[in-house]
Design a protein around this motif. Structure first.
Motif, PDB file in Angstrom:
ATOM      1  N   LYS A 368      19.307  22.738  48.926  1.00 55.04           N
ATOM      2  CA  LYS A 368      20.427  22.993  48.015  1.00 55.04           C
ATOM      3  C   LYS A 368      20.528  24.479  47.677  1.00 55.04           C
ATOM      4  O   LYS A 368      21.631  25.047  47.615  1.00 55.04           O
ATOM      5  N   GLU A 369      19.362  25.115  47.427  1.00 59.53           N
ATOM      6  CA  GLU A 369      19.366  26.541  47.109  1.00 59.53           C
ATOM      7  C   GLU A 369      19.860  27.362  48.297  1.00 59.53           C
ATOM      8  O   GLU A 369      20.618  28.338  48.135  1.00 59.53           O
ATOM      9  N   ALA A 370      19.445  27.002  49.510  1.00 55.98           N
ATOM     10  CA  ALA A 370      19.910  27.721  50.696  1.00 55.98           C
ATOM     11  C   ALA A 370      21.414  27.566  50.871  1.00 55.98           C
ATOM     12  O   ALA A 370      22.133  28.522  51.204  1.00 55.98           O
ATOM     13  N   GLU A 371      21.909  26.366  50.624  1.00 58.66           N
ATOM     14  CA  GLU A 371      23.353  26.142  50.727  1.00 58.66           C
ATOM     15  C   GLU A 371      24.107  26.946  49.675  1.00 58.66           C
ATOM     16  O   GLU A 371      25.187  27.498  49.944  1.00 58.66           O
ATOM     17  N   LEU A 372      23.533  27.036  48.456  1.00 61.91           N
ATOM     18  CA  LEU A 372      24.176  27.822  47.396  1.00 61.91           C
ATOM     19  C   LEU A 372      24.216  29.305  47.767  1.00 61.91           C
ATOM     20  O   LEU A 372      25.225  29.992  47.524  1.00 61.91           O
ATOM     21  N   ARG A 373      23.141  29.815  48.363  1.00 65.07           N
ATOM     22  CA  ARG A 373      23.122  31.214  48.785  1.00 65.07           C
ATOM     23  C   ARG A 373      24.171  31.476  49.861  1.00 65.07           C
ATOM     24  O   ARG A 373      24.856  32.510  49.851  1.00 65.07           O
ATOM     25  N   ARG A 374      24.327  30.539  50.798  1.00 61.10           N
ATOM     26  CA  ARG A 374      25.349  30.701  51.839  1.00 61.10           C
ATOM     27  C   ARG A 374      26.746  30.734  51.227  1.00 61.10           C
ATOM     28  O   ARG A 374      27.603  31.534  51.639  1.00 61.10           O
ATOM     29  N   MET A 375      26.998  29.889  50.230  1.00 57.01           N
ATOM     30  CA  MET A 375      28.300  29.887  49.569  1.00 57.01           C
ATOM     31  C   MET A 375      28.542  31.206  48.833  1.00 57.01           C
ATOM     32  O   MET A 375      29.655  31.762  48.876  1.00 57.01           O
ATOM     33  N   GLN A 376      27.506  31.718  48.145  1.00 57.25           N
ATOM     34  CA  GLN A 376      27.645  32.980  47.434  1.00 57.25           C
ATOM     35  C   GLN A 376      27.917  34.135  48.390  1.00 57.25           C
ATOM     36  O   GLN A 376      28.744  35.011  48.125  1.00 57.25           O
ATOM     37  N   GLU A 377      27.219  34.161  49.535  1.00 56.09           N
ATOM     38  CA  GLU A 377      27.458  35.211  50.527  1.00 56.09           C
ATOM     39  C   GLU A 377      28.874  35.127  51.093  1.00 56.09           C
ATOM     40  O   GLU A 377      29.540  36.143  51.309  1.00 56.09           O
ATOM     41  N   MET A 378      29.362  33.905  51.323  1.00 57.66           N
ATOM     42  CA  MET A 378      30.714  33.740  51.849  1.00 57.66           C
ATOM     43  C   MET A 378      31.743  34.208  50.832  1.00 57.66           C
ATOM     44  O   MET A 378      32.728  34.885  51.184  1.00 57.66           O
ATOM     45  N   ILE A 379      31.520  33.917  49.544  1.00 60.78           N
ATOM     46  CA  ILE A 379      32.442  34.371  48.501  1.00 60.78           C
ATOM     47  C   ILE A 379      32.429  35.894  48.396  1.00 60.78           C
ATOM     48  O   ILE A 379      33.476  36.546  48.222  1.00 60.78           O
ATOM     49  N   ALA A 380      31.223  36.493  48.501  1.00 63.13           N
ATOM     50  CA  ALA A 380      31.128  37.959  48.438  1.00 63.13           C
ATOM     51  C   ALA A 380      31.891  38.603  49.592  1.00 63.13           C
ATOM     52  O   ALA A 380      32.582  39.624  49.418  1.00 63.13           O
ATOM     53  N   ARG A 381      31.787  38.026  50.811  1.00 61.90           N
ATOM     54  CA  ARG A 381      32.515  38.572  51.945  1.00 61.90           C
ATOM     55  C   ARG A 381      34.027  38.442  51.745  1.00 61.90           C
ATOM     56  O   ARG A 381      34.793  39.361  52.056  1.00 61.90           O
ATOM     57  N   MET A 382      34.473  37.325  51.195  1.00 62.95           N
ATOM     58  CA  MET A 382      35.900  37.139  50.943  1.00 62.95           C
ATOM     59  C   MET A 382      36.401  38.143  49.913  1.00 62.95           C
ATOM     60  O   MET A 382      37.489  38.719  50.049  1.00 62.95           O
ATOM     61  N   GLN A 383      35.600  38.393  48.859  1.00 60.59           N
ATOM     62  CA  GLN A 383      36.001  39.373  47.849  1.00 60.59           C
ATOM     63  C   GLN A 383      36.072  40.784  48.442  1.00 60.59           C
ATOM     64  O   GLN A 383      36.983  41.556  48.145  1.00 60.59           O
ATOM     65  N   ALA A 384      35.124  41.117  49.321  1.00 61.96           N
ATOM     66  CA  ALA A 384      35.143  42.448  49.944  1.00 61.96           C
ATOM     67  C   ALA A 384      36.378  42.612  50.834  1.00 61.96           C
ATOM     68  O   ALA A 384      37.028  43.679  50.829  1.00 61.96           O
ATOM     69  N   GLN A 385      36.733  41.551  51.564  1.00 60.67           N
ATOM     70  CA  GLN A 385      37.921  41.627  52.409  1.00 60.67           C
ATOM     71  C   GLN A 385      39.182  41.795  51.567  1.00 60.67           C
ATOM     72  O   GLN A 385      40.087  42.567  51.917  1.00 60.67           O
ATOM     73  N   MET A 386      39.268  41.101  50.434  1.00 65.07           N
ATOM     74  CA  MET A 386      40.434  41.217  49.559  1.00 65.07           C
ATOM     75  C   MET A 386      40.539  42.632  48.981  1.00 65.07           C
ATOM     76  O   MET A 386      41.641  43.203  48.890  1.00 65.07           O
ATOM     77  N   GLN A 387      39.406  43.207  48.597  1.00 66.46           N
ATOM     78  CA  GLN A 387      39.429  44.566  48.065  1.00 66.46           C
ATOM     79  C   GLN A 387      39.886  45.570  49.120  1.00 66.46           C
ATOM     80  O   GLN A 387      40.659  46.493  48.849  1.00 66.46           O
ATOM     81  N   MET A 388      39.407  45.394  50.350  1.00 65.01           N
ATOM     82  CA  MET A 388      39.824  46.287  51.426  1.00 65.01           C
ATOM     83  C   MET A 388      41.313  46.178  51.680  1.00 65.01           C
ATOM     84  O   MET A 388      42.010  47.176  51.891  1.00 65.01           O
ATOM     85  N   GLN A 389      41.849  44.973  51.641  1.00 68.95           N
ATOM     86  CA  GLN A 389      43.270  44.781  51.844  1.00 68.95           C
ATOM     87  C   GLN A 389      44.075  45.427  50.718  1.00 68.95           C
ATOM     88  O   GLN A 389      45.118  46.068  50.945  1.00 68.95           O
ATOM     89  N   MET A 390      43.578  45.291  49.465  1.00 67.38           N
ATOM     90  CA  MET A 390      44.280  45.898  48.332  1.00 67.38           C
ATOM     91  C   MET A 390      44.250  47.425  48.424  1.00 67.38           C
ATOM     92  O   MET A 390      45.251  48.096  48.172  1.00 67.38           O
ATOM     93  N   GLN A 391      43.119  47.984  48.808  1.00 65.73           N
ATOM     94  CA  GLN A 391      43.035  49.443  48.946  1.00 65.73           C
ATOM     95  C   GLN A 391      43.926  49.932  50.063  1.00 65.73           C
ATOM     96  O   GLN A 391      44.591  50.964  49.954  1.00 65.73           O
TER      97      GLN A 391
END
Length: 404
Positions: A368-391
């Motif tokens: 469960k913890e490994a799955e939670l870490r994978r979800m957090q990493e995926m969310i972080a990547r999505m946020q970084a992509q959104m910031q790059m698009q906004m910039q």
């Protein structure tokens, strides 16, 4: 008007005077005025009508015979019972089973050598035999586990046994949930004889680990093998030690049900003696030996004969009595307790089958913890992509404004 078919005849005209009235016959039917009576009915009227006779006394309804109906149906259908025997090699498991049911379940067994046992894994051998006694048929399945406790590393030696028990529950659940449920074969393990070595000072760590792993899946009956190697005092001391360790480790073994208050005194005393004999210390043998002028099954020693069916020598007769007199209770406990627990767990999982049933809570938590870490990493990547698009969007707007 008197009606009679005696001497009745039509003659040429088909009419005849009868009792002052005219009677006419057409075929086998007689007409008397407006009445029409069949000749067969006239003959039956002269016979006494059959009456249904109540075989019981007045005021007796008869539903007290329902047990007799169940008995006849059960005898016609026959009975099924599955017995598992688990223990280290050389403790006399096969000999005891053959002694219990007076049959030879293993006519061509080959005993492996020490070199073969080093890397040998636990195997499952199920033998089924049809036994009939006084018109009652029993389909007995004996599940043996050769290889148990023989390997150098016995850490995972009982996982095969647990998987087999769960597979039988799974198969029964599948058959019970199917369309045709009339002829379901019950291969669930109803009882497990666990053989304990008489040469130790109680339970071994392997004994404790195995019984704790299966005590919620099957009825465990502890058995001290080869009890003729112990004196009476050593036997009682070992029994007490084993019971204390079972209680210390919270191991759930099969407990005989208490006798009902309306049972006779002999049955109550028998139940008390059986409970006091657990764990059963047994001796098995299929050899007939002459002792005191009669043939008995036993083992011959230089100092005398150990009789298998002598309750003063061992608990073999008590073990067989317990198994036969409580066979129905063993099946009911399997159905109402162990199988229902398995069924409820399967339904909680929504019918999904878990491949590794021995997965503990720590492993589940880590996954469960490994799955939670994978979800957090995926969310972080999505946020970084959104910031790059906004910039990127802000930079384009600045260029267009300077050009204007």
């Amino acid at each position: 008007m008197t009606l009679s078919a005696r001497g009745a005849g039509r003659g040429a005209s088909g009419w005849r005077a009868l009792g002052g009235s005219a009677a006419r016959s057409v075929g086998r039917v007689w007409f008397f005025g407006s009445w029409a009576i069949d000749e067969t009915s006239l003959k039956m009227s002269k016979q006494q009508p059959a009456q249904f006779i109540n075989p019981e006394t007045p005021g007796y309804v008869g539903f007290a015979n329902l047990p007799n109906q169940v008995h006849r149906k059960s005898v016609k259908k026959g009975f099924e019972f599955t017995l598992m025997v688990v223990g280290e090699s050389g403790l006399g498991k096969s000999t005891l089973i053959n002694s219990l049911f007076l049959t030879d379940l293993y006519p061509e067994r080959i005993i492996p050598g020490a070199a073969e046992k080093i890397e040998r894994t636990v195997q499952i051998e199920a033998s089924t035999v049809e036994i009939e006694e006084r018109g009652v048929k029993l389909r007995l399945t004996v599940v043996d586990t050769p290889g148990y406790g023989d390997a150098i590393n016995c850490r995972d030696c009982f996982k095969t046994i647990i998987s087999y028990i769960d597979e039988q529950f799974e198969r029964y659940l599948h058959d019970e949930s199917g369309l045709n449920r009339r002829h379901i074969i019950d291969n669930r393990v109803h009882c497990c004889f666990y053989f304990i070595s008489p040469f130790g000072h109680g339970l071994k760590p392997l004994d404790v680990a195995f019984m704790k792993a299966i005590h919620n899946k099957v009825n465990i009956v502890p058995v001290i093998a080869k009890a003729d190697t112990l004196t009476l005092k050593e036997r009682e001391r070992l029994k007490k030690r084993i019971l204390d360790e079972i209680e210390e480790h919270n191991i759930k073994i099969y407990h005989l049900p208490d006798a009902e208050s309306d049972e006779d005194e002999d049955f109550k005393e028998q139940t008390r003696l059986l409970k006091a004999s657990i764990p059963f210390s047994v001796v098995g043998s299929n050899q007939l030996i002459e002792a005191k002028g009669k043939k008995v099954r036993g083992r011959l020693y230089p100092w005398g004969v150990v009789e298998v069916e002598n309750p003063e020598h061992n608990d073999f007769l008590k073990l067989r009595t317990m198994l036969i007199t409580h066979m129905q209770d063993l099946q009911e406990v399997t159905q109402d307790l162990h199988y229902e627990n398995f069924r409820s767990e399967r339904l909680k999982r929504g019918g999904r089958k878990v491949e590794n049933e021995d997965m503990n809570k720590d492993q589940i938590l880590l996954e469960k913890e490994a799955e939670l870490r994978r979800m957090q990493e995926m969310i972080a990547r999505m946020q970084a992509q959104m910031q790059m698009q906004m910039q990127g969007g802000d930079g384009d707007s600045g260029v267009h404004g300077h050009h204007v």
